[in-house]
Each structure stands twice: as C-alpha cells, then as structure tokens.
Motif scaffolding. Structure first.
Motif, PDB file in Angstrom:
ATOM      1  N   SER A  66       0.857  -1.011  -0.058  1.00  0.00           N
ATOM      2  CA  SER A  66       0.061  -0.049   0.095  1.00  0.00           C
ATOM      3  C   SER A  66       0.957   1.188  -0.010  1.00  0.00           C
ATOM      4  O   SER A  66       1.904   1.416   0.539  1.00  0.00           O
ATOM      5  CB  SER A  66      -0.969   0.068   1.322  1.00  0.00           C
ATOM      6  N   ILE A  67       0.274   2.304  -0.734  1.00  0.00           N
ATOM      7  CA  ILE A  67       1.004   3.709  -0.390  1.00  0.00           C
ATOM      8  C   ILE A  67       0.542   4.149   0.975  1.00  0.00           C
ATOM      9  O   ILE A  67      -0.797   4.036   1.231  1.00  0.00           O
ATOM     10  CB  ILE A  67       0.521   4.557  -1.702  1.00  0.00           C
ATOM     11  N   VAL A  68       1.234   4.760   1.694  1.00  0.00           N
ATOM     12  CA  VAL A  68       0.933   5.209   3.066  1.00  0.00           C
ATOM     13  C   VAL A  68       1.036   6.679   3.078  1.00  0.00           C
ATOM     14  O   VAL A  68       2.331   7.247   2.803  1.00  0.00           O
ATOM     15  CB  VAL A  68       1.508   4.485   3.986  1.00  0.00           C
ATOM     16  N   GLY A  69       0.293   7.455   3.675  1.00  0.00           N
ATOM     17  CA  GLY A  69       0.440   8.701   3.777  1.00  0.00           C
ATOM     18  C   GLY A  69      -0.175   9.376   5.145  1.00  0.00           C
ATOM     19  O   GLY A  69      -0.746   8.524   5.961  1.00  0.00           O
ATOM     20  N   TRP A  70       0.574  10.275   5.530  1.00  0.00           N
ATOM     21  CA  TRP A  70       0.309  10.943   6.940  1.00  0.00           C
ATOM     22  C   TRP A  70      -0.495  12.082   6.558  1.00  0.00           C
ATOM     23  O   TRP A  70       0.104  13.129   5.590  1.00  0.00           O
ATOM     24  CB  TRP A  70       1.610  11.222   7.644  1.00  0.00           C
TER      25      TRP A  70
END
Length: 125
Positions: free
Chosen positions: A32-36
């Motif tokens: 997965s692409i993970v974002g904050w």
C-alpha cells in the motif's frame, strides 16, 4: 482489510521534535501507499507526507526539510519524524493506506481506503 493505529502525538514546544508511528495489521499493508495527513481546526485535511511501496517519498512544501517519512514493511510500520516543529504544525495527524491506487494520486485523500483514528500534535510557541 487493514487496521491502522497511530501513536506518538503530544505537546511540544516550537523547535522541538516528535516521532509519530503508524502500526498496521493486514497483509496488504506492505503493498500500500501510505500517507500521513493532518487536519487543523477549521482547515481542510492535507497530505503531509506519503511513501510508496518501494520507498519513494513525497512531502508537502510546508514540511520539506523538517519531516521524514519512513516505512518498515517487515514490521508493518510507517513513521513520521517531525523536527523543528512550528505552532502551525498543530493538528490531528492521521495515517492512511491506499491499497489499490497509483502513486500519482497520492495527494488525493479520497484514494486512501483505510484510516487510523488520529493522534493530536500540539506545538506551543
């Protein structure tokens, strides 16, 4: 199915540092692409930093040079190291995972399937 739990928020003085951590369950997290993201009162949610499955990173202009995102796929974690914090960094910070999106859509919060509950960061002046 992916479950995300953030930790590491708190109160810090301007110029200080915090490290946020996002712990995930689910086998698709490593793909997965993970974002904050963060959301301050009265403001729209914005992407702070994102990291691809292969470790490519992207940052909001406002945090470049101060924040660093990293991931450990073996541990299913993504961290956000925040240095030189400013009062304008005060917000609720959310970890999110996009399991079936493209890197070029990383800044679109609608493309993230799973979200954590958020952790509060307060930077005092």
């Amino acid at each position: 199915q992916v479950q995300l739990v953030e930790s590491g928020g708190g109160l810090v003085q301007a110029g200080g540092s915090l490290r946020l951590s996002c712990a995930a369950s689910g086998r698709t997290f490593s793909r997965s692409i993970v974002g904050w993201f963060r959301q301050a009162p009265g403001k729209q949610r914005e992407l702070v930093a994102a990291i691809s499955t292969g470790g490519i990173t992207d940052y909001a202009d406002s945090v470049k040079g101060r924040f660093t995102i990293s991931r450990d796929n073996a541990k299913n974690t993504v961290d956000l190291q925040m240095n030189s914090l400013k009062p304008e960094d005060t917000a609720v910070y959310y970890c999110a995972a996009a399991t079936a999106s493209s890197w070029y859509l990383r800044r679109a919060d609608s493309k993230y399937d799973y979200w954590g509950q958020g952790t509060q960061v307060i930077v005092s002046s």
